[in-house]
Design an enzyme around this catalytic site. Structure first.
Site, PDB file in Angstrom:
ATOM      1  N   GLU A   1      66.933  45.511  28.852  1.00 48.55           N
ATOM      2  CA  GLU A   1      66.006  44.682  29.632  1.00 48.55           C
ATOM      3  C   GLU A   1      66.745  43.484  30.226  1.00 48.55           C
ATOM      4  O   GLU A   1      67.541  42.833  29.537  1.00 48.55           O
ATOM      5  CB  GLU A   1      64.890  44.207  28.712  1.00 48.55           C
TER       6      GLU A   1
ATOM      7  N   LYS B   1      57.411  46.398  34.242  1.00 48.05           N
ATOM      8  CA  LYS B   1      56.663  46.175  33.003  1.00 48.05           C
ATOM      9  C   LYS B   1      55.203  45.905  33.306  1.00 48.05           C
ATOM     10  O   LYS B   1      54.871  45.095  34.174  1.00 48.05           O
ATOM     11  CB  LYS B   1      57.277  45.008  32.230  1.00 48.05           C
TER      12      LYS B   1
ATOM     13  N   CYS C   1      60.606  46.252  26.450  1.00 51.84           N
ATOM     14  CA  CYS C   1      60.393  45.371  25.306  1.00 51.84           C
ATOM     15  C   CYS C   1      59.182  45.810  24.495  1.00 51.84           C
ATOM     16  O   CYS C   1      59.094  46.952  24.077  1.00 51.84           O
ATOM     17  CB  CYS C   1      60.288  43.921  25.766  1.00 51.84           C
TER      18      CYS C   1
END
Length: 483
Positions: free
Chosen positions: A255, A308, A357
């Site tokens: 990430e 995301k 994440c």
């Protein structure tokens, strides 16, 4: 305190909460989860409604404060918040989240008289509290109780009922232990045997789609250097060398490994990272200042990107009225936009579904990627946990990936900045892992999978509503049955 709950009972609730934390990774002592809940349930079984609520609050506070203490690192060490205020912020978060358990257990004690019926009602009440914590106010189900059972006899329930169903079964087993202690064997037997019944259920729902060689990059850039403009050139050189050394069919980077909008990345570095013979997923930011930046992964040399979707409060979006707190921590790109799709990336004969994440905490968000003809064959988690140190947090996050692998029977590969970079097979076992804070590339082979588990099937159709309904209907039935 003594007027709300006896000191001895309060001490047991606090100690049981800390014991509950010990059931999760890295200890992986699943049995402690059941024992800890049994201690709590035995303490509040005959308590007044107020005392039951206090017991739930104390247990939840001790569990979540001891399990989330590492949040202090991000606020104090990297955010510049004084250590006492950072510790207070963690305590307030734990106190807020423990309110779900206080409310659920206190209401059961109000609705059902002390005795065996109330004890059994604590299991569906526990499930309701877990579901509320997972979904309300954007959800924060970190170390939900079911995650303790990525190993042990309850793990076999994962492809059938998922992590929250396992949470309920663990609570039911805790009730069984208390009933057994009370000598109520006839009542205890079904409460203990049902959680163990997973051994009798079919467990294989997916088949192989072939092997994929992956290169998982772990650059190990300290967090205080990651967003330092003076370090960008050196950090990108490190990344380029790691990517150039990779040998797999697909390269996965962590990430935000490029910690600035992609448009600002110099062409020479981008060309070094883009190898036509070796597809790669690059962690970066897409978008612009007007429409918002999106925490993303980009397929170099291809036409695929993923942004995301489930953002982290305070770190990635600012809750209303709390901008002052976020600004005080000086978090880069602290108010982001959301991604717009869940499609998998078709590459090397597989379909890879990125999860950025803590998105892998929300199986209900990603289940559509596990069903249908275009379902992912491999889940890919890219993370940067350098904000939080190495103690507990990396192992806990890896445990969540193990649960997703069990629920959907898909392998999960993880590329992280400082750890845990690892491969989890479709049975939830960690097959290989890089040590924390080691710079390198984890070369591994994974077995892609296709097929649909029962949990994925009903979750995709109905969401978590069946669990809400079962918990509520069970509570209503127990209240009516109670004398």
């Amino acid at each position: 305190m003594s007027r709300l709950m006896g000191w001895r009972a309060a001490a047991i609730a606090l100690a049981a909460g800390v014991l509950h934390t010990g059931s999760f990774a890295p200890a992986n002592a699943w049995y402690l989860q059941i024992i800890a809940l049994a201690l709590l349930f035995a303490t509040i079984e005959r308590a007044t409604p107020r005392a039951a609520a206090v017991g739930g609050a104390l247990f939840g506070f001790a569990w979540l404060a001891s399990g989330l203490w590492w949040l202090h690192i991000s606020m104090h060490q990297f955010g510049g918040i004084p250590w006492l205020l950072a510790a207070l912020a963690v305590a307030l978060l734990a106190a807020f989240l423990s309110g779900y358990y206080a409310l659920a257990l206190g209401l059961v004690a109000r609705w059902i008289a002390p005795g065996r019926w109330r004890l059994l009602a604590l299991a569906p009440a526990w499930l309701l509290a877990e579901l509320a914590r997972a979904t309300w106010f954007s959800g924060f189900p970190w170390i939900a109780s079911g995650y303790a059972h990525t190993v042990g006899p309850l793990a076999g329930w994962a492809p059938w009922v998922g992590v929250y169903g396992i949470s309920a079964l663990g609570a039911l087993a805790a009730c069984g232990l208390v009933l057994l202690k009370r000598g109520a064997t006839a009542w205890a037997a079904p409460a203990l045997l049902l959680p163990l019944a997973a051994a009798l259920l079919p467990q294989d729902f997916t088949t192989s789609t072939g092997h994929l060689a992956v290169s998982l990059v772990q650059p190990s850039i300290p967090q205080d250097q990651k967003f330092d403009p003076a370090r960008f050139a050196a950090n990108l050189e490190t990344l380029a060398r790691l990517v150039e050394s990779a040998r797999g069919q697909v390269v996965i980077t962590p990430e935000s490994v490029v910690p600035l909008p992609l448009a600002e990345l110099d062409r020479a570095t981008l060309e070094r990272l883009s190898r036509p013979d070796r597809p790669a997923l690059l962690g970066t930011f897409l978008g612009n200042a007007d429409e918002g930046f999106v925490n993303s992964v980009l397929a170099l040399g291809g036409d695929y990107s993923y942004g995301k979707r489930h953002l982290l409060p305070f770190g990635e979006f600012i809750p209303p009225g709390l901008g002052w707190f976020v600004r005080a921590m000086k978090i880069p790109l602290d108010d982001q936009a959301r991604g717009d799709h869940q499609r998998a990336w078709a590459v090397a004969g597989q379909r890879l579904r990125p999860l950025i994440c803590y998105e892998d905490l929300f199986g209900e968000d990603i289940v559509q990627s596990a069903v249908g003809p275009d379902a992912a064959t491999v889940f890919v988690n890219v993370s940067n946990l350098a904000w939080f140190g190495t103690v507990m947090v990396q192992d806990q996050h890896l445990q969540f990936s193990q649960m997703r692998a069990l629920e959907f029977q898909r392998p999960v590969v993880r590329s992280t900045n400082t750890g845990a970079t690892a491969v989890v097979d479709h049975h939830g076992a960690v097959t290989t892992r890089l040590p924390a804070l080691v710079r390198g590339v984890l070369e591994a082979e994974v077995d892609g999978r296709t097929g649909t588990t029962p949990y994925a099937r009903w979750l995709a159709l109905l969401g978590l509503w069946p669990l809400w309904a079962i918990a509520l209907l069970t509570l209503i039935g127990l209240r009516k049955a109670a004398p």
